[in-house]
Design a protein around this motif. Structure first.
Motif, short mmCIF file in Angstrom:
data_model
loop_
_atom_site.label_atom_id
_atom_site.label_comp_id
_atom_site.label_asym_id
_atom_site.label_seq_id
_atom_site.Cartn_x
_atom_site.Cartn_y
_atom_site.Cartn_z
N GLU A 91 0.83 -1.20 0.00
CA GLU A 91 0.00 0.00 0.00
C GLU A 91 0.87 1.26 0.00
OE1 GLU A 91 -3.69 1.93 -0.13
OE2 GLU A 91 -3.18 -0.19 -0.33
N LEU A 92 1.99 1.21 0.71
CA LEU A 92 2.90 2.35 0.73
C LEU A 92 3.51 2.60 -0.65
CD1 LEU A 92 4.47 4.54 2.19
CD2 LEU A 92 6.12 2.81 2.93
N ASP A 93 3.88 1.53 -1.34
CA ASP A 93 4.42 1.68 -2.69
C ASP A 93 3.37 2.26 -3.63
OD1 ASP A 93 6.60 1.03 -4.69
OD2 ASP A 93 4.94 -0.11 -5.54
N LYS A 94 2.11 1.86 -3.47
CA LYS A 94 1.02 2.40 -4.29
C LYS A 94 0.85 3.90 -4.02
CE LYS A 94 -4.01 1.85 -4.87
NZ LYS A 94 -4.43 3.02 -4.09
N ASP A 95 0.88 4.30 -2.75
CA ASP A 95 0.75 5.72 -2.41
C ASP A 95 1.92 6.53 -2.97
OD1 ASP A 95 -1.59 5.19 -1.06
OD2 ASP A 95 -0.62 4.94 0.88
N ARG A 96 3.13 5.95 -2.89
CA ARG A 96 4.30 6.65 -3.42
C ARG A 96 4.15 6.94 -4.91
NH1 ARG A 96 8.89 5.56 -6.29
NH2 ARG A 96 8.28 3.40 -6.63
N ARG A 97 3.72 5.96 -5.66
CA ARG A 97 3.58 6.13 -7.11
C ARG A 97 2.46 7.11 -7.44
NH1 ARG A 97 6.50 2.28 -9.84
NH2 ARG A 97 7.29 0.54 -8.57
N GLU A 98 1.34 7.03 -6.73
CA GLU A 98 0.21 7.92 -7.03
C GLU A 98 0.53 9.37 -6.71
OE1 GLU A 98 -3.02 6.29 -4.84
OE2 GLU A 98 -3.49 4.76 -6.35
N LYS A 99 1.34 9.61 -5.68
CA LYS A 99 1.68 10.99 -5.30
C LYS A 99 2.97 11.46 -5.95
CE LYS A 99 -1.96 10.83 -2.95
NZ LYS A 99 -2.04 10.71 -1.50
N GLY A 100 3.59 10.64 -6.80
CA GLY A 100 4.77 11.06 -7.54
C GLY A 100 6.01 11.25 -6.70
N CYS A 101 6.18 10.45 -5.64
CA CYS A 101 7.37 10.54 -4.79
C CYS A 101 8.45 9.56 -5.27
CB CYS A 101 7.01 10.24 -3.33
SG CYS A 101 5.90 11.48 -2.60
N GLU A 102 9.72 9.94 -5.06
CA GLU A 102 10.82 9.09 -5.52
C GLU A 102 11.10 7.95 -4.54
OE1 GLU A 102 15.49 9.51 -6.99
OE2 GLU A 102 14.40 11.24 -6.18
N TYR A 103 11.02 8.22 -3.22
CA TYR A 103 11.32 7.21 -2.20
C TYR A 103 10.10 6.98 -1.31
CZ TYR A 103 16.22 8.07 -3.43
OH TYR A 103 17.41 8.20 -4.10
N ALA A 104 10.10 5.83 -0.65
CA ALA A 104 9.07 5.51 0.34
C ALA A 104 9.76 4.97 1.59
CB ALA A 104 8.08 4.48 -0.22
N VAL A 105 9.32 5.47 2.77
CA VAL A 105 9.93 5.06 4.04
C VAL A 105 8.83 4.70 5.02
CG1 VAL A 105 11.36 5.78 5.98
CG2 VAL A 105 11.95 6.51 3.66
N LEU A 106 8.94 3.50 5.59
CA LEU A 106 8.01 3.05 6.64
C LEU A 106 8.70 3.23 7.99
CD1 LEU A 106 5.35 1.66 7.52
CD2 LEU A 106 6.54 -0.53 7.24
N VAL A 107 8.17 4.17 8.81
CA VAL A 107 8.68 4.37 10.17
C VAL A 107 7.83 3.48 11.08
CG1 VAL A 107 9.18 6.05 11.97
CG2 VAL A 107 9.26 6.73 9.57
N SER A 108 8.47 2.45 11.64
CA SER A 108 7.68 1.38 12.27
C SER A 108 8.20 1.03 13.66
CB SER A 108 7.71 0.13 11.38
OG SER A 108 7.15 -0.97 12.05
N LEU A 109 7.22 0.76 14.55
CA LEU A 109 7.51 0.15 15.85
C LEU A 109 6.94 -1.26 15.92
CD1 LEU A 109 7.01 3.12 18.32
CD2 LEU A 109 9.12 1.89 17.85
N LEU A 110 6.55 -1.79 14.75
CA LEU A 110 6.07 -3.16 14.70
C LEU A 110 7.25 -4.13 14.80
CD1 LEU A 110 3.53 -2.81 11.75
CD2 LEU A 110 3.11 -2.47 14.18
N GLU A 111 6.97 -5.38 15.20
CA GLU A 111 8.00 -6.42 15.32
C GLU A 111 9.18 -5.89 16.14
OE1 GLU A 111 8.62 -8.86 11.68
OE2 GLU A 111 7.45 -7.30 10.69
N ILE A 112 8.89 -5.43 17.34
CA ILE A 112 9.89 -4.76 18.17
C ILE A 112 11.05 -5.67 18.55
CG2 ILE A 112 8.84 -5.30 20.40
CD1 ILE A 112 10.30 -1.90 19.27
N ASP A 113 10.86 -7.00 18.49
CA ASP A 113 11.93 -7.94 18.85
C ASP A 113 12.68 -8.48 17.64
OD1 ASP A 113 11.28 -7.72 21.56
OD2 ASP A 113 9.72 -9.26 21.38
N ASN A 114 12.39 -7.98 16.47
CA ASN A 114 13.03 -8.45 15.24
C ASN A 114 14.36 -7.72 15.05
OD1 ASN A 114 13.80 -9.13 12.62
ND2 ASN A 114 11.67 -9.31 11.94
#
Length: 412
Positions: free
Chosen positions: A243-266
């Motif tokens: 979904e993030l890649d889809k939003d990046r392409r639709e808004k014409g952005c060059e990069y996409a970054v997920l700032v995440s606190l998920l999987e805190i033990d990974n």
């Protein structure tokens, strides 16, 4: 009105001023195209001459360098021959040279022994320095590990103190505060705002853009994800990448970054910036502490290519100008062809009308000639008319005329 003589049949046509002007325009346009083609050929010839001249200059430079090199080799050969001749002149000189060489060799051995001693001393110092560096690196690693553990504990405590409803929003606010703290010093000309455009059905959290001299050289779509430890359904970072890649392409952005606190033990995500471009182009997953570093890294990398982006933008504008020139030329050709076709159709219509008029006048002429012939016959018949002919088949009328004639004769 203007007269035009056909070069093929010699027939003279009379056209009005507008038609004459259109014909003149056609001739001028043909001359313009002819001149344009001639100039294109001249430019090609000039380009070929310049290329030949550059090749000749390059060959001349190469020949000069080759001649110089050959002269240098010849000079060296002569020096070698001279040295050989000098060596063959005297045996004493040879022995002297050998003695000098031995003395020089002994001095070199003495110097090397001194250098070995110095190198051993330096090596001992380097070993001590290496041990100090290892201790410093170990301490630095322990400090970083301790800092990471403290950050993990901080975010665990941070999540524990938030309600499930406010977790995502609090992470967004945390990143926004981090950016605003450095906005005027590190990113004074940057755009960093929430993505409020949901016309396509979805949107990211933040968009970062920066431009220089009217050329945008960096754009990043940010998405912030977090959840409570007590949440029953645990999400993974991979669940949000598509979904993030889809939003990046639709808004014409060059990069996409997920700032995440998920999987805190990974450990994969806890060790630093994770490049997931093997799945989705130009995409990264980071922890919140790497929010500012990822912007800085991507921005500095983009600044290195700013000059090429500006040159590419200039080239695009030049290509657009060429396309506009070609479009204008095609539009001119289409308009010229259309006007020529209309003029040709109207000229043909005028010729047809003239032919119809000539045919109509010919019919009128034939009708007038036929009428004249009938009038002539009628006149001839009138001239041949007499009482005798009129009373030829009317005896009673003839008797009346005879009686009138006799009465006239008696009276006289």
């Amino acid at each position: 009105m203007q007269k035009i003589t056909c070069p093929s049949c010699g027939e003279v046509f009379v056209v009005d001023e507008s038609g004459y002007a259109q014909i003149l325009k056609q001739v001028r346009d043909q001359e313009f195209e002819k001149e344009l083609r001639q100039r294109e050929r001249d430019l090609e010839e000039l380009k070929e001459r310049d290329l030949e001249l550059a090749q000749m200059k390059q060959k001349e430079t190469f020949d000069k360098a080759l001649s110089s090199r050959e002269a240098e080799i010849s000079r060296k050969d002569r020096e070698i021959e001279l040295l050989r001749a000098q060596l063959g002149n005297s045996e004493t000189e040879k022995q002297l040279a050998v003695s000098e060489a031995l003395q020089k060799k002994e001095r070199e051995l003495s110097e090397k022994a001194t250098q070995i001693t110095e190198l051993r001393s330096l090596l001992s110092g380097k070993e001590t320095e290496r041990q100090l560096k290892e201790q410093a690196l170990q301490k630095q690693y322990e400090d970083r590990l301790k800092l990471k553990d403290e950050q993990i504990e901080y975010y665990k405590d941070f999540k524990a103190r938030q309600s499930t409803k406010m977790i995502g929003e609090s992470l967004e606010q945390h990143c926004l505060n981090q950016f605003n703290a450095l906005r005027m010093t590190a990113f004074p000309r940057a755009y960093f705002e929430k993505d409020n455009d949901a016309r396509t059905g979805s949107k990211g959290d933040f968009i970062f853009r920066e431009a220089a001299e009217g050329v945008e050289f960096i754009s990043i779509m940010f998405e912030m994800k977090n959840e409570m430890d007590e949440t029953a359904t645990k999400h993974k970072n991979e669940d949000f990448l598509k979904e993030l890649d889809k939003d990046r392409r639709e808004k014409g952005c060059e990069y996409a970054v997920l700032v995440s606190l998920l999987e805190i033990d990974n450990d994969l995500y806890n060790n630093g910036i994770v490049d997931v471009s093997y799945k989705y182009e130009k995409m990264y997953v980071i922890r919140p502490q790497f929010f500012i570093p990822i912007i800085t890294l991507l921005r500095n990398a983009a600044l290195n290519s700013l000059q090429y982006r500006q040159e590419l933008e200039v080239t695009k504008h030049q290509q657009i100008d060429l396309l506009h020139f070609e479009e204008n030329m095609n539009a001119f050709k289409d308009g010229f062809a259309r006007n020529y076709r209309l003029a040709s159709d109207r000229f043909k219509t005028a010729i047809d009308e003239i032919d119809k008029t000539i045919t109509h006048l010919q019919k009128t002429k034939d009708a007038l000639l036929s009428s004249e012939n009938n009038l002539r016959l009628a006149n001839n018949k009138a001239e041949d008319l007499s009482i005798k002919k009129l009373t030829k088949n009317a005896p009673s009328v003839k008797e009346k005329f005879d009686e009138l004639k006799e009465n006239s004769a008696c009276k006289s």
